[in-house]
Design an enzyme around this catalytic site. Structure first.
Site, PDB file in Angstrom:
ATOM      1  N   CYS A 332      13.372  -1.548  24.756  1.00 56.74           N
ATOM      2  CA  CYS A 332      14.828  -1.394  24.740  1.00 56.74           C
ATOM      3  C   CYS A 332      15.294  -0.633  25.973  1.00 56.74           C
ATOM      4  CB  CYS A 332      15.282  -0.728  23.439  1.00 56.74           C
ATOM      5  SG  CYS A 332      17.041  -0.995  23.092  1.00 56.74           S
ATOM      6  N   HIS A 432      12.603  -3.426  18.818  1.00 59.26           N
ATOM      7  CA  HIS A 432      12.123  -2.256  18.096  1.00 59.26           C
ATOM      8  C   HIS A 432      11.211  -2.752  16.968  1.00 59.26           C
ATOM      9  CE1 HIS A 432      14.657   0.588  20.160  1.00 59.26           C
ATOM     10  NE2 HIS A 432      15.718  -0.173  19.936  1.00 59.26           N
TER      11      HIS A 432
END
Length: 494
Positions: A332, A432
């Site tokens: 991310c 994630h």
């Protein structure tokens, strides 16, 4: 069964509210009840994306897992995510409504009582028991007048209260007595018991003090929880993991860059299940250089964190390590940092409009006004770089990002989205939970083992299975040390 509730507040942040709620949720579920957690307002950088694409606190998602139900944003209707420069991103019912300063949010939050009560009503109508969690201390005198998360919430949902106190930091009797004495008379009446948390030693030595504090407050001690190790996700940066993992002995050394605004560091937890893996959270450039893998995790403020690791010399050491062939994985915000530059034309993250990245991937990221929040299921094409030889595997995870990343690297997902890319010894991904995927993680770790002349290993159970085992461990410790009969009596009397 008529709906029942019980609330857990703490003498301070980090006292053990979340773990107590998780233990209660697991115990009630194992006793055959339908159970759900609830925290009206959570301030945390660890968040979770539900199946329908809503964002909520990771702690409440874990508590939902303890109840073996799907997480829903109604379990945490307000999530506050610090962005830096004394501002917070405000997420209401799973969607961001923008950034606010502390004073601005203080003026606004009274309007959220309706949202809180509507969210709680949904839980009340669908579950036998709701375990409610407070935040910080319930007696912050400057904020009691408009409290929506501690004793004010207890009144709103008419819940009996258990107070959790942390003995490990010292002064436990003063903190119990002081907390209760600072409550208004009506608030005191709601406090039905105290749990002392993180005790090291023989409980018999503690008993005279427990008896005295019961006499002083008129509130019974429901139990003394011992200090114990548990491998489940922590709520936020209060975690002790940043300090204690360095002591773990392992043959594979992984450096995780501890960014100033590190978020969703629970991504790393699946790696810790492997006994030969040592995790070191890096805060200085001196700590980089002899690891087998570097991970740059998520960030709530990518540009500020990128600026910070450059100023600390960490960025240069990561670049040096990459040139030596050290595997590097960015997740991310870490993925964004690996690119050529990060742009913020709308000032989403602050005043810096553009900052060069590490230049390890030929991509750039633009911070957009709308945040993408969704769960992801797809196929990873493991054919290049670190993933060469893996083949095609199914992967699952979730995305939470303001930035849109584009560039000349090749997507390694079947749908060709830039959810993951690979180049030589570099992997960048928006997913994630990427390490929760066994085939992916086993392949990466076995490549490292092969390079070091170690025997290949495969994980025996998935991280989801491991988590449930740890939750069962928590339930047993909870039942062994807390008076569950007294807790059920509190439920029935309310």
């Amino acid at each position: 069964m008529k709906h029942k509730n019980i609330m857990v507040v703490g003498t301070s942040s980090g006292a053990g509210k979340s773990i107590t709620v998780t233990g209660l949720c697991r115990a009630f579920f194992k006793d055959g009840y339908t159970v759900a957690p609830f925290k009206s307002q959570n301030m945390a950088l660890n968040s979770y994306i539900t199946k329908d694409g809503h964002e909520m606190g990771r702690a409440q998602a874990l508590q939902a897992m303890a109840c073996e139900i799907d997480a829903h944003y109604s379990m945490n209707p307000i999530l506050l995510k610090p962005t830096g420069d004394r501002r917070i991103q405000v997420i209401v019912n799973g969607k961001s409504i923008g950034n606010m300063g502390g004073f601005e949010y203080g003026e606004y939050k009274g309007e959220l009582k309706k949202e809180i009560l509507e969210a709680y009503s949904g839980i009340k109508n669908n579950y036998d028991i709701c375990v409610v969690e407070g935040a910080g201390s319930p007696v912050e005198l400057n904020m009691k007048h408009d409290d929506i998360v501690n004793m004010g919430l207890a009144e709103m949902v008419d819940a009996p209260v258990i107070l959790v106190a942390d003995i490990d930091r010292g002064g436990v009797f003063a903190s119990i007595y002081g907390t209760i004495e600072l409550m208004d008379p009506d608030e005191k009446k709601r406090v039905k018991g105290v749990i002392v948390n993180k005790f090291r030693g023989n409980v018999d030595i503690l008993r005279p003090g427990l008896k005295k504090i019961e006499e002083l407050t008129g509130v019974p001690i429901l139990g003394v929880m011992p200090y114990f190790e548990l491998d489940i996700e922590d709520e936020d940066g209060v975690t002790e993991k940043f300090n204690k993992i360095k002591d773990k002995k392992g043959q594979i050394n992984i450096s995780v860059i501890k960014l100033k605004h590190i978020s969703n560091f629970t991504d790393i937890d699946a790696l810790m299940v492997n006994k030969d893996v040592n995790i070191n959270y890096v805060t200085s450039f001196h700590e980089i250089g002899d690891e087998d893998l570097i991970i740059i995790p998520g960030s709530k403020n990518t540009i500020d964190d990128l600026k910070d690791i450059k100023e600390k010399g960490i960025a240069q050491e990561i670049i040096k390590a990459s040139r030596k062939g050290t595997p590097i994985i960015g997740v991310c915000g870490g993925f964004q940092i690996l690119g050529q530059k990060v742009l913020d034309p709308y000032g989403i993250e602050g005043d810096i409009k553009e900052l060069p990245g590490l230049g390890l991937l030929d991509m750039e990221t633009v911070m957009e006004r709308e945040k993408l929040t969704k769960q992801y299921s797809g196929t990873l094409l493991g054919k290049v770089g670190l993933l060469e030889g893996l083949g095609s595997i199914s992967i699952n995870g979730y995305e939470i990002h303001q930035g849109v990343t584009t560039g000349n690297e090749v997507s390694i997902t079947e749908d060709e989205r830039f959810v993951a890319v690979a180049k030589e010894n570099i992997i960048g991904t928006y997913l994630h939970g990427i390490f929760d995927n066994l085939e992916f993680t086993d392949f990466i770790l076995n490549k490292i083992r092969e390079k070091k002349g170690l025997e290949a290993k495969n994980s025996e159970i998935s991280f989801d299975e491991y988590r449930l085992k740890e939750l069962d461990k928590l339930e047993k410790i909870f039942r062994d040390n807390v008076d569950m009969k007294a807790i059920y009596k509190i439920l029935e009397e309310n």
